[in-house]
Structure formats: C-alpha cells, structure tokens
Design an enzyme around this catalytic site. Structure first.
Site, mmCIF file in Angstrom:
data_model
loop_
_atom_site.group_PDB
_atom_site.id
_atom_site.type_symbol
_atom_site.label_atom_id
_atom_site.label_comp_id
_atom_site.label_asym_id
_atom_site.label_seq_id
_atom_site.Cartn_x
_atom_site.Cartn_y
_atom_site.Cartn_z
ATOM 1 N N ARG A 114 0.841 -1.213 0.000
ATOM 2 C CA ARG A 114 0.000 0.000 0.000
ATOM 3 C C ARG A 114 0.872 1.258 0.000
ATOM 4 N NH1 ARG A 114 -5.467 -0.906 0.652
ATOM 5 N NH2 ARG A 114 -5.836 1.287 1.030
ATOM 6 N N ASP B 233 -2.983 8.518 3.665
ATOM 7 C CA ASP B 233 -2.109 8.641 2.498
ATOM 8 C C ASP B 233 -1.404 9.990 2.371
ATOM 9 O OD1 ASP B 233 -4.171 10.374 1.516
ATOM 10 O OD2 ASP B 233 -5.152 8.710 0.480
ATOM 11 N N HIS C 87 -6.408 8.972 11.651
ATOM 12 C CA HIS C 87 -5.952 7.576 11.657
ATOM 13 C C HIS C 87 -4.466 7.436 11.351
ATOM 14 C CE1 HIS C 87 -10.359 6.080 10.861
ATOM 15 N NE2 HIS C 87 -10.170 6.553 12.077
ATOM 16 N N CYS D 180 12.770 -2.804 15.468
ATOM 17 C CA CYS D 180 13.115 -1.505 16.042
ATOM 18 C C CYS D 180 14.578 -1.489 16.490
ATOM 19 C CB CYS D 180 12.195 -1.238 17.235
ATOM 20 S SG CYS D 180 12.558 0.304 18.073
ATOM 21 N N GLY E 25 -16.744 10.848 0.642
ATOM 22 C CA GLY E 25 -16.025 9.608 0.329
ATOM 23 C C GLY E 25 -15.782 8.705 1.515
ATOM 24 N N SER F 97 -17.634 5.659 4.059
ATOM 25 C CA SER F 97 -18.769 4.747 4.206
ATOM 26 C C SER F 97 -19.560 5.054 5.470
ATOM 27 C CB SER F 97 -18.272 3.301 4.241
ATOM 28 O OG SER F 97 -17.344 3.138 5.300
ATOM 29 N N ASN G 96 -20.902 11.177 -2.153
ATOM 30 C CA ASN G 96 -20.543 9.762 -2.230
ATOM 31 C C ASN G 96 -21.399 9.155 -3.338
ATOM 32 O OD1 ASN G 96 -20.232 6.901 -1.666
ATOM 33 N ND2 ASN G 96 -19.662 7.436 0.422
HETATM 34 P P1 NAD Z 1 -14.361 2.883 3.119
HETATM 35 O O1 NAD Z 1 -13.439 2.060 2.282
HETATM 36 O O2 NAD Z 1 -15.098 2.232 4.211
HETATM 37 O O3 NAD Z 1 -15.473 3.550 2.190
HETATM 38 C C1 NAD Z 1 -15.148 4.279 1.048
HETATM 39 C C2 NAD Z 1 -16.360 5.077 0.631
HETATM 40 O O4 NAD Z 1 -15.962 5.876 -0.461
HETATM 41 C C3 NAD Z 1 -17.557 4.226 0.173
HETATM 42 O O5 NAD Z 1 -18.734 4.689 0.822
HETATM 43 C C4 NAD Z 1 -17.624 4.498 -1.324
HETATM 44 O O6 NAD Z 1 -18.958 4.501 -1.815
HETATM 45 C C5 NAD Z 1 -17.012 5.874 -1.403
HETATM 46 N N1 NAD Z 1 -16.390 6.208 -2.696
HETATM 47 C C6 NAD Z 1 -15.785 5.382 -3.567
HETATM 48 N N2 NAD Z 1 -15.321 6.092 -4.611
HETATM 49 C C7 NAD Z 1 -15.630 7.381 -4.390
HETATM 50 C C8 NAD Z 1 -15.424 8.588 -5.091
HETATM 51 N N3 NAD Z 1 -14.772 8.604 -6.267
HETATM 52 N N4 NAD Z 1 -15.872 9.745 -4.567
HETATM 53 C C9 NAD Z 1 -16.520 9.753 -3.367
HETATM 54 N N5 NAD Z 1 -16.762 8.647 -2.661
HETATM 55 C C10 NAD Z 1 -16.318 7.471 -3.155
HETATM 56 O O7 NAD Z 1 -13.486 4.097 3.635
HETATM 57 P P2 NAD Z 1 -13.556 4.911 4.999
HETATM 58 O O8 NAD Z 1 -14.968 5.312 5.256
HETATM 59 O O9 NAD Z 1 -12.520 5.948 4.856
HETATM 60 O O10 NAD Z 1 -13.141 3.901 6.176
HETATM 61 C C11 NAD Z 1 -12.196 2.883 6.042
HETATM 62 C C12 NAD Z 1 -10.905 2.976 6.830
HETATM 63 O O11 NAD Z 1 -9.897 2.652 5.910
HETATM 64 C C13 NAD Z 1 -10.485 4.292 7.385
HETATM 65 O O12 NAD Z 1 -10.132 4.054 8.712
HETATM 66 C C14 NAD Z 1 -9.211 4.708 6.635
HETATM 67 O O13 NAD Z 1 -8.201 5.086 7.546
HETATM 68 C C15 NAD Z 1 -8.757 3.470 5.938
HETATM 69 N N6 NAD Z 1 -8.329 3.634 4.532
HETATM 70 C C16 NAD Z 1 -7.576 4.709 4.112
HETATM 71 C C17 NAD Z 1 -7.206 4.834 2.795
HETATM 72 C C18 NAD Z 1 -6.369 6.017 2.344
HETATM 73 O O14 NAD Z 1 -5.655 6.601 3.144
HETATM 74 N N7 NAD Z 1 -6.479 6.434 1.062
HETATM 75 C C19 NAD Z 1 -7.573 3.867 1.861
HETATM 76 C C20 NAD Z 1 -8.316 2.768 2.316
HETATM 77 C C21 NAD Z 1 -8.706 2.670 3.640
#
Ligand code: NAD
Length: 247
Positions: free
Chosen positions: A73, A107, A122, A150, A190, A192, A216
């Site tokens: 990742r 990220d 997070h 470490c 964006g 869930s 979303n």
């Molecule tokens: P999630 O994966 O649970 O949900 C993602 C949401 O984004 C969904 O509801 C989906 O419908 C929506 N989505 C998808 N594409 C989209 C777009 N183009 N525009 C707008 N919305 C869109 O993610 P979450 O709610 O952030 O929770 C999951 C956990 O995962 C968090 O704790 C987070 O820290 C971690 N996470 C982080 C990353 C990152 O840093 N990029 C990536 C994956 C997961």
C-alpha cells in the site's frame, strides 16, 4: 454548465459560512488510484479482507503478512498524486475564514495538495513506529518479504496508523469533535460512515441542527441525516461545487 445539479441553497450557505468542517474517507483518494477498504482487492491480495489485516491481532499472528500488505500500500501511495477533489478542498479552505479538514485517510494526499489545517485521525502510512513502545523510526528496509525490527527495543516495526480496535490520537479526536460541533456546515466526503468514532462526527453536527452535506456515489448510514446529498465521485462534484461557491 456543470453535469451535477448543485442546489443554490448549498452554494449560498458555503459562500457565507464562517466555519466549515470536512470529513474525508478513502473514497476521495479512489480517483488517485488508492483503493478503498471496501473495493475488492486485486492481484496477490485478492484473497484477503483489508479489515482483517488492519488489526493488532492480525499483526501479532502474522507480522510478516501485515508488513508486506502495508509495504504494497505504501508503494501505491508513493505513486499517487492528489486529484481534483483534493485540490478543490484547498481552494475552499483559502475561501473560508475557518476551515478544518478531518481525514480518516493515511495517504497524506490532502497535505500534498496544499491543505493546511488537516487533522489526520488515523495516522499516516508513510510513518513507521515499533509495535511494543511506539518508538518512531526514520529508516527501515523497504522490502516486502523482510520484517524489520526496532533499532531501540527490537520489537517488530509497523505503520503509524490506527488499526481497527485501537484508540485514536486524543488531541486530534478532541479537535475534530469540537470542529463538528461549532461549524456552520459539515461536509462528509467519500466515507462509508461506518468506522467509529469518525462516523459520529457528522451525526454530532446533525444533532446541533448544522447543515450536513454528503458526497458519495453510494448511500451510507449517514444519508438519511444529510441536508444535501450529492451522489457521485468527489473528484468531479467537488470542483463543480467549489467553482460555483467561489466564482
Ligand atoms: P471505506 O473504504 O469504508 O469507504 C469508502 C467510501 O468511499 C464508500 O462509501 C464508497 O462509496 C465511497 N467512494 C468510492 N469512490 C468514491 C469517489 N470517487 N468519490 C466519493 N466517494 C467514493 O473508507 P472509509 O470510510 O474511509 O473507512 C475505512 C478505513 O480505511 C479508514 O479508517 C481509513 O483510515 C482506511 N483507509 C484509508 C485509505 C487512504 O488513506 N487512502 C484507503 C483505504 C482505507
């Protein structure tokens, strides 16, 4: 003319708001090529559920597997660049007297885009610490098949992110809750809206009769409480919305 209908009432509220709070989730980075936790994984990782890898227990059972997944990742994040959704939030921050961007993402793409007041609830995948004592570590072997340790205490190294079941950084959470309670308008983008305690932030705002906006493509448990629902990808809706607010 935008392809998305943006309600005039929302544009007016954002134009005149003194305090705006925004919560983002993995969906805002999906258009930058960083997969969400609810997207099916591909390739080597297709057989694993991310929610079962992002836990202390998974790391204790198989640190090498969890390290390798995060190394993969980190590689994706290293190649990713902010998309028009991230950039639109930078523009909105410059336009708004007091703007708080709360993100669940690890990220770092909001800061990379130029957002200033960012709360990383997070953690950040680019930082590494040790499992036993949280010693921060600056240098490590970025090999997916070798678990590093470490240099101070010898415990296994892990990403400095908040795993499912772990506590959030207290100051960050307190500041986020305060922003949700005192803003004029709250945007949930964006996410869930399932992962607590972040998911309770827009509800805190709603309970105080603050306008809540959800962006979303899919409905979430927050949708029934949102004043405005803008269904679609953040990378298209946010630029259209912010252009109309700031024009
Ligand atoms: P999630 O994966 O649970 O949900 C993602 C949401 O984004 C969904 O509801 C989906 O419908 C929506 N989505 C998808 N594409 C989209 C777009 N183009 N525009 C707008 N919305 C869109 O993610 P979450 O709610 O952030 O929770 C999951 C956990 O995962 C968090 O704790 C987070 O820290 C971690 N996470 C982080 C990353 C990152 O840093 N990029 C990536 C994956 C997961």
């Amino acid at each position: 003319m935008s392809a998305f209908h943006i309600p005039q009432g929302l544009i007016e509220q954002l134009r005149t708001a003194r305090q705006v709070a925004v919560l983002t989730g993995a969906g805002i980075s999906a258009e930058s090529g960083v997969p969400t936790f609810r997207d099916a994984q591909t390739g080597l990782w297709a057989q694993y559920d991310p929610q079962e890898l992002a836990t202390r227990r998974a790391f204790q059972q198989n640190p090498q597997l969890v390290w390798a997944w995060y190394a993969w990742r980190r590689g994706l994040v290293a190649q990713a660049v902010p998309n028009p959704g991230h950039h639109a939030l930078v523009t909105l921050e410059r336009f708004t007297p007091h703007f708080t961007l709360i993100t669940q993402n690890v990220d770092g793409l909001h800061a990379q885009a130029g957002s200033q007041n960012v709360i990383e609830l997070h953690g950040n995948i680019k930082r590494i610490k040790c499992f036993d004592h949280d010693h921060p570590v600056d240098h490590w072997e970025e090999e997916t098949d070798v678990q590093p340790y470490c240099p101070v205490c010898g415990s296994a190294l892990r990403p400095d992110v908040v795993w499912f079941g772990e506590s959030l950084p207290a100051v960050a959470l307190h500041t986020a809750v305060n922003a949700a309670r005192t803003c004029d308008i709250f945007l949930s983008i964006g996410t869930s809206a399932l992962v607590q305690p972040a998911a309770s932030l827009p509800i805190e705002a709603h309970q105080r009769r603050i306008t809540v906006v959800e962006i979303n493509p899919h409905p979430t448990p927050l949708t029934p409480y949102a004043t405005y629902v803008l269904p679609g990808p953040a990378g298209e809706i946010l630029p259209a919305l912010v252009a109309q607010v700031t024009q």
